[in-house]
Every structure is written in structure tokens, then in C-alpha cells.
Design a protein around this motif. Structure first.
Motif, PDB file in Angstrom:
ATOM      1  N   ARG A 152     -12.156   5.163  -1.431  1.00 15.75           N
ATOM      2  CA  ARG A 152     -13.213   4.143  -1.486  1.00 15.75           C
ATOM      3  C   ARG A 152     -12.831   2.831  -0.810  1.00 15.75           C
ATOM      4  O   ARG A 152     -13.690   2.030  -0.499  1.00 15.75           O
ATOM      5  N   SER A 153     -11.530   2.601  -0.643  1.00 18.29           N
ATOM      6  CA  SER A 153     -11.077   1.341  -0.045  1.00 18.29           C
ATOM      7  C   SER A 153      -9.893   1.631   0.869  1.00 18.29           C
ATOM      8  O   SER A 153      -8.836   2.061   0.399  1.00 18.29           O
ATOM      9  N   ARG A 154     -10.070   1.380   2.159  1.00 18.96           N
ATOM     10  CA  ARG A 154      -8.959   1.584   3.099  1.00 18.96           C
ATOM     11  C   ARG A 154      -7.773   0.714   2.731  1.00 18.96           C
ATOM     12  O   ARG A 154      -6.627   1.131   2.862  1.00 18.96           O
ATOM     13  N   VAL A 155      -8.047  -0.503   2.252  1.00 16.74           N
ATOM     14  CA  VAL A 155      -6.965  -1.415   1.895  1.00 16.74           C
ATOM     15  C   VAL A 155      -6.155  -0.848   0.733  1.00 16.74           C
ATOM     16  O   VAL A 155      -4.925  -0.788   0.792  1.00 16.74           O
ATOM     17  N   PHE A 156      -6.830  -0.420  -0.332  1.00 12.44           N
ATOM     18  CA  PHE A 156      -6.082   0.114  -1.470  1.00 12.44           C
ATOM     19  C   PHE A 156      -5.355   1.408  -1.092  1.00 12.44           C
ATOM     20  O   PHE A 156      -4.213   1.619  -1.513  1.00 12.44           O
ATOM     21  N   ASP A 157      -5.988   2.244  -0.303  1.00 13.33           N
ATOM     22  CA  ASP A 157      -5.321   3.470   0.140  1.00 13.33           C
ATOM     23  C   ASP A 157      -4.055   3.132   0.926  1.00 13.33           C
ATOM     24  O   ASP A 157      -3.013   3.771   0.767  1.00 13.33           O
ATOM     25  N   TRP A 158      -4.123   2.097   1.777  1.00 13.08           N
ATOM     26  CA  TRP A 158      -2.959   1.679   2.558  1.00 13.08           C
ATOM     27  C   TRP A 158      -1.869   1.157   1.627  1.00 13.08           C
ATOM     28  O   TRP A 158      -0.694   1.522   1.761  1.00 13.08           O
ATOM     29  N   VAL A 159      -2.242   0.321   0.642  1.00 14.66           N
ATOM     30  CA  VAL A 159      -1.267  -0.218  -0.311  1.00 14.66           C
ATOM     31  C   VAL A 159      -0.644   0.915  -1.126  1.00 14.66           C
ATOM     32  O   VAL A 159       0.567   0.907  -1.382  1.00 14.66           O
ATOM     33  N   SER A 160      -1.430   1.899  -1.507  1.00 17.47           N
ATOM     34  CA  SER A 160      -0.908   3.038  -2.261  1.00 17.47           C
ATOM     35  C   SER A 160       0.150   3.793  -1.467  1.00 17.47           C
ATOM     36  O   SER A 160       1.118   4.295  -2.024  1.00 17.47           O
ATOM     37  N   CYS A 161      -0.031   3.859  -0.172  1.00 17.14           N
ATOM     38  CA  CYS A 161       0.894   4.582   0.697  1.00 17.14           C
ATOM     39  C   CYS A 161       2.126   3.747   1.063  1.00 17.14           C
ATOM     40  O   CYS A 161       3.244   4.239   1.041  1.00 17.14           O
ATOM     41  N   HIS A 162       1.917   2.453   1.366  1.00 13.59           N
ATOM     42  CA  HIS A 162       2.994   1.620   1.912  1.00 13.59           C
ATOM     43  C   HIS A 162       3.577   0.605   0.919  1.00 13.59           C
ATOM     44  O   HIS A 162       4.643   0.059   1.172  1.00 13.59           O
ATOM     45  N   GLY A 163       2.856   0.302  -0.130  1.00 20.13           N
ATOM     46  CA  GLY A 163       3.351  -0.653  -1.123  1.00 20.13           C
ATOM     47  C   GLY A 163       2.715  -2.018  -0.990  1.00 20.13           C
ATOM     48  O   GLY A 163       2.165  -2.371   0.059  1.00 20.13           O
ATOM     49  N   ILE A 164       2.806  -2.784  -2.069  1.00 24.21           N
ATOM     50  CA  ILE A 164       2.171  -4.109  -2.104  1.00 24.21           C
ATOM     51  C   ILE A 164       2.939  -5.131  -1.261  1.00 24.21           C
ATOM     52  O   ILE A 164       2.336  -5.998  -0.629  1.00 24.21           O
ATOM     53  N   LEU A 165       4.264  -5.053  -1.229  1.00 28.06           N
ATOM     54  CA  LEU A 165       5.038  -6.046  -0.485  1.00 28.06           C
ATOM     55  C   LEU A 165       4.714  -6.018   1.012  1.00 28.06           C
ATOM     56  O   LEU A 165       4.419  -7.076   1.591  1.00 28.06           O
ATOM     57  N   PRO A 166       4.709  -4.867   1.665  1.00 29.53           N
ATOM     58  CA  PRO A 166       4.303  -4.867   3.084  1.00 29.53           C
ATOM     59  C   PRO A 166       2.875  -5.384   3.285  1.00 29.53           C
ATOM     60  O   PRO A 166       2.581  -6.050   4.277  1.00 29.53           O
ATOM     61  N   PHE A 167       1.991  -5.099   2.330  1.00 33.94           N
ATOM     62  CA  PHE A 167       0.620  -5.606   2.409  1.00 33.94           C
ATOM     63  C   PHE A 167       0.609  -7.127   2.381  1.00 33.94           C
ATOM     64  O   PHE A 167      -0.056  -7.775   3.199  1.00 33.94           O
ATOM     65  N   LEU A 168       1.352  -7.705   1.439  1.00 27.50           N
ATOM     66  CA  LEU A 168       1.395  -9.167   1.329  1.00 27.50           C
ATOM     67  C   LEU A 168       2.047  -9.782   2.559  1.00 27.50           C
ATOM     68  O   LEU A 168       1.618 -10.838   3.024  1.00 27.50           O
ATOM     69  N   GLN A 169       3.055  -9.138   3.106  1.00 25.80           N
ATOM     70  CA  GLN A 169       3.697  -9.655   4.320  1.00 25.80           C
ATOM     71  C   GLN A 169       2.740  -9.594   5.497  1.00 25.80           C
ATOM     72  O   GLN A 169       2.697 -10.524   6.301  1.00 25.80           O
ATOM     73  N   ARG A 170       1.957  -8.544   5.600  1.00 27.38           N
ATOM     74  CA  ARG A 170       0.961  -8.441   6.673  1.00 27.38           C
ATOM     75  C   ARG A 170      -0.102  -9.523   6.525  1.00 27.38           C
ATOM     76  O   ARG A 170      -0.549 -10.109   7.487  1.00 27.38           O
ATOM     77  N   ARG A 171      -0.522  -9.764   5.284  1.00 28.49           N
ATOM     78  CA  ARG A 171      -1.522 -10.816   5.025  1.00 28.49           C
ATOM     79  C   ARG A 171      -0.973 -12.177   5.405  1.00 28.49           C
ATOM     80  O   ARG A 171      -1.676 -13.008   5.932  1.00 28.49           O
ATOM     81  N   GLU A 172       0.308 -12.394   5.107  1.00 31.45           N
ATOM     82  CA  GLU A 172       0.935 -13.678   5.430  1.00 31.45           C
ATOM     83  C   GLU A 172       0.917 -13.892   6.942  1.00 31.45           C
ATOM     84  O   GLU A 172       0.616 -14.977   7.423  1.00 31.45           O
ATOM     85  N   ILE A 173       1.196 -12.836   7.705  1.00 29.79           N
ATOM     86  CA  ILE A 173       1.151 -12.938   9.165  1.00 29.79           C
ATOM     87  C   ILE A 173      -0.267 -13.216   9.630  1.00 29.79           C
ATOM     88  O   ILE A 173      -0.512 -14.066  10.474  1.00 29.79           O
ATOM     89  N   ALA A 174      -1.227 -12.536   9.021  1.00 25.47           N
ATOM     90  CA  ALA A 174      -2.631 -12.706   9.414  1.00 25.47           C
ATOM     91  C   ALA A 174      -3.147 -14.109   9.084  1.00 25.47           C
ATOM     92  O   ALA A 174      -4.001 -14.632   9.781  1.00 25.47           O
ATOM     93  N   CYS A 175      -2.607 -14.711   8.012  1.00 22.40           N
ATOM     94  CA  CYS A 175      -3.072 -16.039   7.600  1.00 22.40           C
ATOM     95  C   CYS A 175      -2.358 -17.159   8.342  1.00 22.40           C
ATOM     96  O   CYS A 175      -2.764 -18.292   8.289  1.00 22.40           O
ATOM     97  N   SER A 176      -1.237 -16.856   9.004  1.00 18.95           N
ATOM     98  CA  SER A 176      -0.450 -17.903   9.675  1.00 18.95           C
ATOM     99  C   SER A 176      -1.128 -18.385  10.927  1.00 18.95           C
ATOM    100  O   SER A 176      -1.854 -17.735  11.588  1.00 18.95           O
TER     101      SER A 176
END
Length: 176
Positions: A152-176
Motif C-alpha cells: 500500500r505504500s512504496r515508502v513503507f515497503d522500502w523501509v521494511s526492506c532497507h531499514g529506518i536509518l537509511p530512510f532517514l539518511q536519504r530524507r536528510e539528503i533530500a532536505c539539505s
């Protein structure tokens, strides 16, 4: 302030939540600023304390969300904001909850992934997952995902596969 009961319902009356709910709080605080984080900390601490108290009483809330956490007081010097949990319509007495129905308790963004497994689950841990989403939304002004149901959510599916820390690091790059 008082509790009333009729043949079908129990009503708990509390003081007026003049500060609105945490959803409104998020809308009224610019993201991200150090002031936002400083204002968040006592609200988060109170929310954690309230949920811990519920769990000590053996109650799983099962519908924790920004909308179900109200604030009393205006948050100015003499009137600190106090957290009040509401909407116990999905609450369960006991830590272990029966398998969730089709929709499950709570809102899709806040539901722990184990609710979708159609088996008994730990309501206290599900509440803890919901609190993580609450804190994330308070800090960043947005939900991390729209649903935790697989597919139902590509984002949650990605986090489930790769973990929350890589997700937060990617968000940090996107927000910089």
C-alpha cells in the motif's frame, strides 16, 4: 472531571482542550526549527508517560495518533500545555490483542506492521510503534508513510526492506 454512564456508553469528561490536538500543533509550528524541537520535548515526554501509565494499568490504546492527543493550556508561561489522551474506542484490556479484522484498529499511517499478519499481537508494542509515527510527524511535519500494509505504500515497503536509518539518511539528503 467526571464520568457518566448510560446503558450503552461510558462518558469521561475532562477539561477543555484549549490547545487543540497535536495535528493542529504541527500545522502551527514551522518545520524544522530548534524552537519546534524544544516545544516538542515536554509534549513527547508527557505523551510517553501517559501511554506508560495506560500500559501499567494493562490497557493498550490501539489508536494513538496526532488527532487523539489533545493539549490543555495555551503554552504560554503561566499556562503550560498538558497532554490528554482521548478516544479509547479501540482500547483493549490486556497486552495481547486478538488478530486484527480487515481494517484493524487505528489509522493506517500509525498501525504497527504486525496488525496485518492476522494473528494475535502485542498491543503495547503496537502503541509504541504508533508513538514513533507521532514523534516523527511532530518533528518533520509530515507522516513517514500513508500505510503499513504491504503493497500500500512504496515508502513503507522500502523501509521494511532497507531499514529506518537509511530512510532517514536519504530524507536528510533530500532536505539539505
Amino acid at each position: 472531571m467526571d464520568v457518566f454512564r448510560d446503558d450503552h456508553y461510558t462518558y469521561a469528561v475532562s477539561e477543555l482542550a484549549s490547545g487543540g490536538d497535536l495535528f493542529s500543533w504541527c500545522l502551527n509550528h514551522p518545520v524544522p526549527t530548534p524552537d519546534r524541537e524544544a516545544e516538542m520535548l515536554p509534549l513527547v515526554a508527557q505523551t510517553f508517560s501517559a501511554v506508560e501509565w495506560l500500559h501499567t494499568l494493562g490497557i493498550a490504546h490501539r489508536d494513538l495518533s496526532l488527532e487523539n492527543i489533545l493539549l490543555t493550556g495555551l503554552g504560554c508561561g503561566e499556562s503550560p500545555q498538558l497532554v490528554k489522551l482521548i478516544d479509547f474506542g479501540m482500547a483493549h484490556l490486556g497486552r495481547w490483542c486478538p488478530a486484527a479484522t480487515t481494517l484493524g484498529p487505528g489509522k493506517p499511517s500509525y498501525q504497527a506492521p504486525e496488525l496485518h499478519l492476522k494473528r494475535e499481537y502485542d498491543g503495547f508494542l503496537a502503541d509504541t510503534f504508533s508513538l514513533g509515527v507521532v514523534v516523527y510527524a511532530m518533528a518533520l511535519g509530515n507522516y513517514p508513510w500513508q500505510s503499513t500494509k504491504p503493497g500500500r505504500s512504496r515508502v513503507f515497503d522500502w523501509v521494511s526492506c532497507h531499514g529506518i536509518l537509511p530512510f532517514l539518511q536519504r530524507r536528510e539528503i533530500a532536505c539539505s
